[in-house]
Design a protein around this motif. Structure first.
Motif, PDB file in Angstrom:
ATOM      1  N   ASN A 231       0.826  -1.204   0.000  1.00 29.98           N
ATOM      2  CA  ASN A 231       0.000   0.000   0.000  1.00 29.98           C
ATOM      3  C   ASN A 231       0.862   1.257   0.000  1.00 29.98           C
ATOM      4  N   ASP A 232       2.169   1.045  -0.254  1.00 35.70           N
ATOM      5  CA  ASP A 232       3.151   2.127  -0.317  1.00 35.70           C
ATOM      6  C   ASP A 232       3.280   2.872   1.009  1.00 35.70           C
ATOM      7  N   HIS A 233       3.064   2.176   2.104  1.00 38.09           N
ATOM      8  CA  HIS A 233       3.324   2.727   3.429  1.00 38.09           C
ATOM      9  C   HIS A 233       4.733   2.313   3.858  1.00 38.09           C
ATOM     10  N   LEU A 234       5.374   3.198   4.573  1.00 36.97           N
ATOM     11  CA  LEU A 234       6.738   2.952   5.044  1.00 36.97           C
ATOM     12  C   LEU A 234       6.728   2.728   6.549  1.00 36.97           C
ATOM     13  N   PHE A 235       7.409   1.659   6.985  1.00 37.06           N
ATOM     14  CA  PHE A 235       7.543   1.344   8.404  1.00 37.06           C
ATOM     15  C   PHE A 235       9.029   1.309   8.748  1.00 37.06           C
ATOM     16  N   THR A 236       9.380   1.818   9.913  1.00 37.36           N
ATOM     17  CA  THR A 236      10.766   1.757  10.359  1.00 37.36           C
ATOM     18  C   THR A 236      10.838   0.973  11.666  1.00 37.36           C
ATOM     19  N   TYR A 237      11.904   0.164  11.787  1.00 42.11           N
ATOM     20  CA  TYR A 237      12.116  -0.676  12.965  1.00 42.11           C
ATOM     21  C   TYR A 237      13.561  -0.534  13.420  1.00 42.11           C
ATOM     22  N   SER A 238      13.744  -0.459  14.709  1.00 45.50           N
ATOM     23  CA  SER A 238      15.084  -0.496  15.263  1.00 45.50           C
ATOM     24  C   SER A 238      15.494  -1.950  15.443  1.00 45.50           C
ATOM     25  N   VAL A 239      16.697  -2.282  15.000  1.00 44.79           N
ATOM     26  CA  VAL A 239      17.205  -3.646  15.139  1.00 44.79           C
ATOM     27  C   VAL A 239      17.922  -3.736  16.472  1.00 44.79           C
ATOM     28  N   SER A 240      17.288  -4.385  17.433  1.00 42.76           N
ATOM     29  CA  SER A 240      17.824  -4.450  18.800  1.00 42.76           C
ATOM     30  C   SER A 240      18.734  -5.651  18.973  1.00 42.76           C
ATOM     31  N   ASP A 241      19.894  -5.413  19.580  1.00 39.03           N
ATOM     32  CA  ASP A 241      20.843  -6.490  19.870  1.00 39.03           C
ATOM     33  C   ASP A 241      21.455  -6.272  21.247  1.00 39.03           C
ATOM     34  N   LYS A 242      20.648  -5.762  22.174  1.00 34.73           N
ATOM     35  CA  LYS A 242      21.142  -5.445  23.507  1.00 34.73           C
ATOM     36  C   LYS A 242      20.560  -6.423  24.528  1.00 34.73           C
ATOM     37  N   PRO A 243      21.280  -6.674  25.616  1.00 37.99           N
ATOM     38  CA  PRO A 243      20.725  -7.554  26.654  1.00 37.99           C
ATOM     39  C   PRO A 243      19.449  -6.978  27.223  1.00 37.99           C
ATOM     40  N   ALA A 244      18.472  -7.848  27.429  1.00 36.83           N
ATOM     41  CA  ALA A 244      17.236  -7.426  28.065  1.00 36.83           C
ATOM     42  C   ALA A 244      17.458  -7.255  29.559  1.00 36.83           C
ATOM     43  N   PRO A 245      16.559  -6.534  30.257  1.00 35.77           N
ATOM     44  CA  PRO A 245      16.686  -6.412  31.713  1.00 35.77           C
ATOM     45  C   PRO A 245      16.684  -7.774  32.384  1.00 35.77           C
ATOM     46  N   ALA A 246      17.459  -7.895  33.438  1.00 36.04           N
ATOM     47  CA  ALA A 246      17.539  -9.161  34.166  1.00 36.04           C
ATOM     48  C   ALA A 246      16.194  -9.565  34.720  1.00 36.04           C
ATOM     49  N   LYS A 247      15.873 -10.862  34.659  1.00 38.51           N
ATOM     50  CA  LYS A 247      14.631 -11.376  35.205  1.00 38.51           C
ATOM     51  C   LYS A 247      14.877 -12.045  36.544  1.00 38.51           C
TER      52      LYS A 247
END
Length: 250
Positions: A231-247
């Motif tokens: 539909n000619d819409h543009l989406f942008t995404y950040s490519v995350s490669d960082k540790p998530a918060p500790a669980k």
């Protein structure tokens, strides 16, 4: 009973939605580098060298992709799009344009009912990546199509393959990930981020319209994935490669 706290750090490889633009993208700039023949075509065509020598396995086939790689050149050959059957062959050439490896993609996947719509070279590992896409509605082949394959040309073996309905049309890759999508009229549509070495799915994002183009850009020292839908819409995404918060675990 005393509670014991254990910290567990996991990797957060994923696509993070950032922005969505309508048909007017404003200041955003997206090229056609990953599909030079045009966004609207499912099959990528990119002939950067017209004089690659054919081998016996490519006789009668047309050259659709010829692009420089670290070893020399990659040539992708197929029967014409008007043909009633399929045959897809990749030839890897050295710098002098001498054939090094010839791979019949139908033979290595045992598949002659799906269409290769994109093929990419992973220079980091000397792997060949390609999809075997549903040529029309997936229901016509019982959903058994649109896999993405990773092939070791030196060892002559498939390193990994995805589930069905993961990749048609364009896909791209960087040093760690493969970005691909699946979608067709009246079917569910998704955007994926995979591990390049294993094919593991890190992100699976629903889309309203099928993806027709992807491109990676650097913005503020971050890897950004730009995605254009049908539909000619543009989406942008950040490519995350960082540790998530500790669980915390009990």
């Amino acid at each position: 009973m005393a509670l014991m706290l254990m910290l567990c750090t996991v990797r957060a490889q994923r696509l993070i939605p950032m922005n969505r633009f309508g048909a007017n993208w404003g200041s955003e700039q997206v090229s056609t580098i990953n599909k030079p023949n045009g966004y609207i075509y499912r099959l990528r065509v990119d002939k950067q060298c017209e004089d690659l020598p054919q081998v016996q396995e490519t006789e009668g086939l047309e050259l659709f992709i010829s692009e420089p790689i670290d070893l020399g050149w990659l040539g992708f050959y197929r029967l014409p799009t008007s043909a009633n059957d399929y045959n897809f062959v990749v030839v890897i050439y050295n710098q002098e344009k001498e054939p090094l490896h010839t791979i019949n993609l139908c033979d290595v996947t045992d598949n002659r009912y799906c269409e290769v719509q994109d093929v990419r070279w992973d220079a980091d590992n000397h792997y060949l990546l390609f999809n075997m896409a549903c040529p029309s509605y997936s229901s016509m082949i019982n959903g058994k199509g649109s896999k993405l394959y990773c092939y070791d040309v030196a060892q002559k073996r498939i390193v990994w393959e995805t589930d069905y309905l993961v990749s048609n049309d364009i896909f791209i890759l960087n040093d760690k990930y493969v970005f691909c999508s699946y979608g067709f009229t009246g079917e569910k549509k998704f955007l994926f981020m995979l591990d390049k070495l294993t094919g593991k799915v890190y992100s699976k994002i629903p889309m309203v319209y099928s993806v027709q183009y992807m491109e990676l850009q650097k913005k503020n020292n971050r890897d950004m994935l730009y995605v254009v839908d049908y539909n000619d819409h543009l989406f942008t995404y950040s490519v995350s490669d960082k540790p998530a918060p500790a669980k915390k675990r009990k």
